[in-house]
Motif scaffolding. Structure first.
Motif, PDB file in Angstrom:
ATOM      1  N   THR A 122       0.864  -1.247  -0.031  1.00 40.83           N
ATOM      2  CA  THR A 122       0.007  -0.166  -0.090  1.00 40.83           C
ATOM      3  C   THR A 122       0.952   1.199  -0.011  1.00 40.83           C
ATOM      4  O   THR A 122       1.769   1.299   0.670  1.00 40.83           O
ATOM      5  N   SER A 123       0.377   2.346  -0.730  1.00 39.94           N
ATOM      6  CA  SER A 123       1.016   3.358  -0.712  1.00 39.94           C
ATOM      7  C   SER A 123       0.351   4.719  -0.677  1.00 39.94           C
ATOM      8  O   SER A 123      -0.687   4.896  -1.545  1.00 39.94           O
ATOM      9  N   PHE A 124       0.691   5.913   0.212  1.00 38.85           N
ATOM     10  CA  PHE A 124      -0.276   6.851   0.465  1.00 38.85           C
ATOM     11  C   PHE A 124       0.333   8.006   1.201  1.00 38.85           C
ATOM     12  O   PHE A 124       1.341   7.859   1.620  1.00 38.85           O
ATOM     13  N   GLY A 125      -0.421   8.997   1.101  1.00 35.48           N
ATOM     14  CA  GLY A 125      -0.037  10.062   2.107  1.00 35.48           C
ATOM     15  C   GLY A 125       1.040  11.098   1.665  1.00 35.48           C
ATOM     16  O   GLY A 125       1.589  11.776   2.255  1.00 35.48           O
ATOM     17  N   GLY A 126       1.204  11.091   0.138  1.00 43.43           N
ATOM     18  CA  GLY A 126       2.041  11.824  -0.350  1.00 43.43           C
ATOM     19  C   GLY A 126       1.794  11.862  -1.919  1.00 43.43           C
ATOM     20  O   GLY A 126       0.779  11.544  -2.261  1.00 43.43           O
ATOM     21  N   GLU A 127       3.084  12.391  -2.517  1.00 40.71           N
ATOM     22  CA  GLU A 127       2.777  12.526  -4.205  1.00 40.71           C
ATOM     23  C   GLU A 127       3.952  11.766  -4.808  1.00 40.71           C
ATOM     24  O   GLU A 127       3.905  11.529  -5.959  1.00 40.71           O
ATOM     25  N   TYR A 128       4.692  11.140  -4.231  1.00 41.63           N
ATOM     26  CA  TYR A 128       5.792  10.394  -5.030  1.00 41.63           C
ATOM     27  C   TYR A 128       6.565   9.391  -4.081  1.00 41.63           C
ATOM     28  O   TYR A 128       6.663   9.638  -2.869  1.00 41.63           O
ATOM     29  N   LEU A 129       7.128   8.299  -4.538  1.00 41.61           N
ATOM     30  CA  LEU A 129       7.834   7.486  -3.953  1.00 41.61           C
ATOM     31  C   LEU A 129       9.441   7.587  -4.565  1.00 41.61           C
ATOM     32  O   LEU A 129       9.762   7.548  -5.556  1.00 41.61           O
ATOM     33  N   PRO A 130      10.441   7.979  -3.388  1.00 43.67           N
ATOM     34  CA  PRO A 130      11.493   8.388  -3.822  1.00 43.67           C
ATOM     35  C   PRO A 130      12.414   7.080  -4.383  1.00 43.67           C
ATOM     36  O   PRO A 130      12.098   5.979  -4.440  1.00 43.67           O
ATOM     37  N   THR A 131      13.434   7.515  -5.266  1.00 42.84           N
ATOM     38  CA  THR A 131      13.965   6.597  -6.023  1.00 42.84           C
ATOM     39  C   THR A 131      14.858   5.585  -5.340  1.00 42.84           C
ATOM     40  O   THR A 131      15.530   5.847  -4.029  1.00 42.84           O
ATOM     41  N   HIS A 132      14.563   4.135  -5.486  1.00 39.26           N
ATOM     42  CA  HIS A 132      15.249   3.332  -4.603  1.00 39.26           C
ATOM     43  C   HIS A 132      15.268   2.089  -5.423  1.00 39.26           C
ATOM     44  O   HIS A 132      15.165   1.852  -6.801  1.00 39.26           O
ATOM     45  N   MET A 133      15.844   0.990  -4.896  1.00 35.67           N
ATOM     46  CA  MET A 133      15.969  -0.523  -5.569  1.00 35.67           C
ATOM     47  C   MET A 133      15.967  -1.371  -4.491  1.00 35.67           C
ATOM     48  O   MET A 133      15.813  -1.106  -3.191  1.00 35.67           O
ATOM     49  N   GLY A 134      15.440  -2.820  -4.823  1.00 34.15           N
ATOM     50  CA  GLY A 134      15.244  -3.723  -3.948  1.00 34.15           C
ATOM     51  C   GLY A 134      16.498  -4.243  -3.202  1.00 34.15           C
ATOM     52  O   GLY A 134      17.819  -3.955  -3.520  1.00 34.15           O
ATOM     53  N   HIS A 135      16.226  -4.891  -1.936  1.00 36.91           N
ATOM     54  CA  HIS A 135      17.390  -5.509  -1.422  1.00 36.91           C
ATOM     55  C   HIS A 135      17.689  -6.849  -1.701  1.00 36.91           C
ATOM     56  O   HIS A 135      18.245  -7.121  -2.742  1.00 36.91           O
ATOM     57  N   GLN A 150      -0.693   6.201 -11.681  1.00 38.51           N
ATOM     58  CA  GLN A 150       0.679   6.641 -11.362  1.00 38.51           C
ATOM     59  C   GLN A 150       1.845   6.261 -12.442  1.00 38.51           C
ATOM     60  O   GLN A 150       1.407   5.438 -13.202  1.00 38.51           O
ATOM     61  N   GLU A 151       2.977   7.120 -12.241  1.00 37.69           N
ATOM     62  CA  GLU A 151       3.947   6.931 -13.260  1.00 37.69           C
ATOM     63  C   GLU A 151       5.164   6.189 -12.669  1.00 37.69           C
ATOM     64  O   GLU A 151       5.362   6.845 -11.869  1.00 37.69           O
ATOM     65  N   THR A 152       5.679   5.093 -12.939  1.00 34.82           N
ATOM     66  CA  THR A 152       6.752   4.609 -12.611  1.00 34.82           C
ATOM     67  C   THR A 152       7.877   4.627 -13.602  1.00 34.82           C
ATOM     68  O   THR A 152       7.928   4.635 -14.787  1.00 34.82           O
ATOM     69  N   ARG A 153       9.079   5.186 -13.000  1.00 36.75           N
ATOM     70  CA  ARG A 153      10.322   5.592 -13.718  1.00 36.75           C
ATOM     71  C   ARG A 153      11.456   4.810 -13.522  1.00 36.75           C
ATOM     72  O   ARG A 153      11.686   4.427 -12.221  1.00 36.75           O
ATOM     73  N   TRP A 154      12.250   4.279 -14.232  1.00 35.52           N
ATOM     74  CA  TRP A 154      13.478   3.046 -13.940  1.00 35.52           C
ATOM     75  C   TRP A 154      14.923   4.365 -14.579  1.00 35.52           C
ATOM     76  O   TRP A 154      14.565   4.916 -15.491  1.00 35.52           O
ATOM     77  N   TYR A 155      15.671   3.916 -13.806  1.00 31.90           N
ATOM     78  CA  TYR A 155      17.055   4.563 -14.064  1.00 31.90           C
ATOM     79  C   TYR A 155      18.156   3.584 -14.294  1.00 31.90           C
ATOM     80  O   TYR A 155      18.031   2.300 -13.824  1.00 31.90           O
ATOM     81  N   ARG A 156      19.106   3.982 -15.041  1.00 33.54           N
ATOM     82  CA  ARG A 156      20.422   3.270 -15.063  1.00 33.54           C
ATOM     83  C   ARG A 156      21.681   4.282 -14.655  1.00 33.54           C
ATOM     84  O   ARG A 156      21.666   5.361 -14.856  1.00 33.54           O
ATOM     85  N   PRO A 157      22.813   3.551 -13.928  1.00 29.66           N
ATOM     86  CA  PRO A 157      23.680   4.322 -13.769  1.00 29.66           C
ATOM     87  C   PRO A 157      24.396   4.928 -14.997  1.00 29.66           C
ATOM     88  O   PRO A 157      24.666   4.351 -15.925  1.00 29.66           O
ATOM     89  N   VAL A 178      15.429   5.908 -17.968  1.00 33.26           N
ATOM     90  CA  VAL A 178      15.419   5.344 -19.083  1.00 33.26           C
ATOM     91  C   VAL A 178      14.248   4.907 -19.590  1.00 33.26           C
ATOM     92  O   VAL A 178      13.971   4.601 -20.773  1.00 33.26           O
ATOM     93  N   VAL A 179      13.372   4.334 -18.588  1.00 38.01           N
ATOM     94  CA  VAL A 179      11.904   3.853 -18.781  1.00 38.01           C
ATOM     95  C   VAL A 179      10.839   4.445 -18.068  1.00 38.01           C
ATOM     96  O   VAL A 179      11.017   4.889 -16.880  1.00 38.01           O
ATOM     97  N   THR A 180       9.826   4.666 -18.817  1.00 36.77           N
ATOM     98  CA  THR A 180       8.555   5.262 -17.866  1.00 36.77           C
ATOM     99  C   THR A 180       7.232   4.327 -18.225  1.00 36.77           C
ATOM    100  O   THR A 180       7.203   3.897 -19.648  1.00 36.77           O
ATOM    101  N   ALA A 181       6.750   4.088 -17.249  1.00 40.56           N
ATOM    102  CA  ALA A 181       5.383   2.975 -17.378  1.00 40.56           C
ATOM    103  C   ALA A 181       4.211   3.444 -16.594  1.00 40.56           C
ATOM    104  O   ALA A 181       4.445   4.110 -15.531  1.00 40.56           O
ATOM    105  N   VAL A 182       3.279   3.282 -17.094  1.00 46.53           N
ATOM    106  CA  VAL A 182       1.865   3.527 -16.404  1.00 46.53           C
ATOM    107  C   VAL A 182       1.411   2.091 -16.292  1.00 46.53           C
ATOM    108  O   VAL A 182       0.511   1.738 -16.985  1.00 46.53           O
ATOM    109  N   HIS A 197      14.361   2.826  -9.115  1.00 48.43           N
ATOM    110  CA  HIS A 197      13.111   3.058  -9.790  1.00 48.43           C
ATOM    111  C   HIS A 197      12.214   4.132  -8.897  1.00 48.43           C
ATOM    112  O   HIS A 197      12.639   4.025  -7.459  1.00 48.43           O
ATOM    113  N   SER A 198      11.482   4.888  -9.364  1.00 48.62           N
ATOM    114  CA  SER A 198      10.526   5.939  -8.660  1.00 48.62           C
ATOM    115  C   SER A 198       9.283   5.688  -9.023  1.00 48.62           C
ATOM    116  O   SER A 198       8.940   5.487  -9.963  1.00 48.62           O
ATOM    117  N   VAL A 199       8.184   6.389  -8.163  1.00 47.45           N
ATOM    118  CA  VAL A 199       6.762   6.545  -8.837  1.00 47.45           C
ATOM    119  C   VAL A 199       6.516   7.673  -8.445  1.00 47.45           C
ATOM    120  O   VAL A 199       6.524   8.413  -7.404  1.00 47.45           O
TER     121      VAL A 199
END
Length: 236
Positions: A122-135, A150-157, A178-182, A197-199
């Motif tokens: 669940t995601s709530f209470g704001g406007e974006y999810l900061p850029t991160h990656m999985g553990h 919402q728009e999900t964005r992926w990044y590369r180094p 580099v990539v954007t998906a809805v 990635h960020s949302v």
């Protein structure tokens, strides 16, 4: 669906929309339970990151704490005037967990021992999810149950920088979008958790809900290839 990507990037390596059609009825039931009876879900906490700057220093040291704070300030610079959301993961109660697995094609459980694992987020209470990656999580099958386009964005180094565990916070000066998906509701997507990635575009006050099947030992490339090979069929 993919709405944009750099021409030298294969978007399937980041997000792949499949033609898998299992679990939709269960997803509707799960969404109802999340909204109507949230107390039955136990929060899934994978690591301890503390609550204060003192906790941060204790975990990673003073120099790394300063660097992480610098990187956090980049979020504000790239998202001016916006508030980060709260992002929570939950275990399914045993009865719902068993029902979910009954819906999943058996061959997914043959890819790696004791995987995939179910989850709801669940995601709530704001406007974006900061850029991160999985553990531990490499990839997942992701189904949106409730959202607001919402728009999900992926990044590369673009150059190397240190990963400071247990935090996965990038140096935004050294990554590129580099990539954007809805994501569309009740569609299965392969989701790359090992790419940054960020949302974005959350509606403050709305709750985004998604369910998924997590793989800690199966890469996005391998999961997409298995689906494309014809086990269940897929579409680009």
């Amino acid at each position: 669906m993919i709405v944009a990507h750099k021409p030298d990037v294969n978007p399937d390596d980041y997000c792949f929309e499949t033609a898998l059609d299992f679990g939709k009825d269960f997803g509707e039931k799960l969404l109802y339970e999340v909204n109507a009876n949230p107390a039955q879900f136990t929060q899934r906490i994978k690591y301890n990151r503390g609550n204060t700057y003192k906790d941060l220093v204790k975990l990673v040291g003073a120099e790394n704490a300063r660097e992480l704070n610098r990187r956090k300030l980049q979020f504000e610079q790239y998202n001016p005037g916006k508030k980060p959301i709260k992002f929570l993961q939950w275990f399914l109660p045993e009865n719902l967990d068993a029902e979910f697995y009954e819906n999943v094609p058996a061959w997914f459980f043959e890819m790696y021992a004791n995987e995939p694992k179910s989850t709801v987020q669940t995601s709530f209470g704001g406007e974006y999810l900061p850029t991160h990656m999985g553990h531990a999580r490499q990839s997942s099958l992701f189904m949106l149950l409730q959202g607001q386009e919402q728009e999900t964005r992926w990044y590369r180094p673009t150059s190397a920088f240190e990963y400071i565990d247990p935090y996965r916070i990038p140096d935004h000066d050294k990554i590129e979008h580099v990539v954007t998906a809805v994501m569309q509701p009740y569609r299965w997507y392969v989701f790359n958790h090992q790419a940054w990635h960020s949302v974005h575009n959350f509606s403050d006050g709305g709750v985004r809900v998604n369910m998924g099947l997590d793989f800690d030992h199966v890469s996005t490339v391998d999961l997409v290839a298995a689906i494309k090979s014809g086990n269940c069929g897929a579409s680009a």
